[in-house]
Scaffold this motif. Structure first.
Motif, PDB file in Angstrom:
ATOM      1  N   GLN A   1      14.996   4.335   5.148  1.00  0.00           N
ATOM      2  CA  GLN A   1      14.912   4.926   3.804  1.00  0.00           C
ATOM      3  C   GLN A   1      13.712   5.849   3.650  1.00  0.00           C
ATOM      4  N   TYR A   2      12.631   5.594   4.369  1.00  0.00           N
ATOM      5  CA  TYR A   2      11.399   6.361   4.213  1.00  0.00           C
ATOM      6  C   TYR A   2      10.963   6.957   5.553  1.00  0.00           C
ATOM      7  N   PRO A   3      11.569   8.076   5.945  1.00  0.00           N
ATOM      8  CA  PRO A   3      11.228   8.677   7.237  1.00  0.00           C
ATOM      9  C   PRO A   3       9.799   9.218   7.292  1.00  0.00           C
ATOM     10  N   ASP A   4       9.155   9.381   6.132  1.00  0.00           N
ATOM     11  CA  ASP A   4       7.768   9.846   6.128  1.00  0.00           C
ATOM     12  C   ASP A   4       6.782   8.699   6.354  1.00  0.00           C
TER      13      ASP A   4
ATOM     14  N   LYS B   1       0.840  -1.202   0.000  1.00  0.00           N
ATOM     15  CA  LYS B   1       0.000   0.000   0.000  1.00  0.00           C
ATOM     16  C   LYS B   1       0.877   1.255   0.000  1.00  0.00           C
ATOM     17  N   PHE B   2       1.963   1.244   0.783  1.00  0.00           N
ATOM     18  CA  PHE B   2       2.874   2.386   0.829  1.00  0.00           C
ATOM     19  C   PHE B   2       3.577   2.562  -0.517  1.00  0.00           C
TER      20      PHE B   2
ATOM     21  N   PHE C   1      11.330   0.116  -5.412  1.00  0.00           N
ATOM     22  CA  PHE C   1      11.295   0.044  -3.949  1.00  0.00           C
ATOM     23  C   PHE C   1      12.368  -0.910  -3.440  1.00  0.00           C
ATOM     24  N   ASP C   2      12.462  -2.093  -4.065  1.00  0.00           N
ATOM     25  CA  ASP C   2      13.484  -3.068  -3.676  1.00  0.00           C
ATOM     26  C   ASP C   2      14.890  -2.459  -3.766  1.00  0.00           C
TER      27      ASP C   2
ATOM     28  N   ALA D   1       1.341   7.937   6.548  1.00  0.00           N
ATOM     29  CA  ALA D   1       2.400   8.912   6.296  1.00  0.00           C
ATOM     30  C   ALA D   1       2.502   9.896   7.453  1.00  0.00           C
ATOM     31  N   ILE D   2       3.719  10.301   7.724  1.00  0.00           N
ATOM     32  CA  ILE D   2       3.972  11.313   8.741  1.00  0.00           C
ATOM     33  C   ILE D   2       4.010  12.654   8.031  1.00  0.00           C
ATOM     34  N   ASP D   3       3.221  13.594   8.502  1.00  0.00           N
ATOM     35  CA  ASP D   3       3.172  14.930   7.927  1.00  0.00           C
ATOM     36  C   ASP D   3       4.552  15.581   8.040  1.00  0.00           C
ATOM     37  N   PRO D   4       5.137  16.015   6.920  1.00  0.00           N
ATOM     38  CA  PRO D   4       6.478  16.627   6.977  1.00  0.00           C
ATOM     39  C   PRO D   4       6.544  17.822   7.928  1.00  0.00           C
TER      40      PRO D   4
END
Length: 131
Positions: free
Chosen positions: A53-56, A9-10, A21-22, A70-73
């Motif tokens: 790799q994906y802090p959001d 989903k992400f 992504f891989d 998702a984390i709001d920037p």
């Protein structure tokens, strides 16, 4: 929904191919696709790579499905620097700790605006006099 389903989903949310992504997380070609097709587990080492790799991406959502994906920037800049830790358990523990601290602060802020018993009593008396 399993972790691999949330990963897929992400990937769709980020408009990435599974191959891209891989590559981004440094796993073998076809890893994510294979895990998704077989509904297999994802190792903690891979989860750590994804979180790095994906802090959001919310680690809490990734592992439990709770909260937002998702984390709001804007919120990311208000938070103290992430304490990653040495294991996925430490990463999750630190993330949950920050979420609880934030919720406690929001609750505390609401309490500051909550009327006291004396204010409530006066308001009731005022309303009774009107009637």
């Amino acid at each position: 929904m399993k972790i691999i389903d949330r990963i897929v989903k992400f990937i769709k949310y980020k408009n990435l191919s599974m191959r891209a992504f891989d590559i981004s997380i440094g796993v073998g070609n076809g890893y994510t696709s294979k895990q998704a097709k077989t509904k297999a587990s994802v190792g903690s080492d891979v989860l750590e790579k994804i979180i790095d790799q994906y802090p959001d991406l919310s680690p809490l959502w990734l592992l439990t499905g709770e909260g937002d994906m998702a984390i709001d920037p804007k919120k990311m800049t208000d938070e103290p620097p992430l304490e990653y830790g040495n294991s996925i358990d430490e990463i999750i523990e630190n993330k949950i700790k920050r979420i609880v601290e934030k919720q406690f602060k929001e609750f505390n802020d609401k309490l500051d605006n909550f009327p006291t018993l004396e204010q409530i009593r006066k308001e009731i008396q005022k309303n009774l006099k009107k009637n």
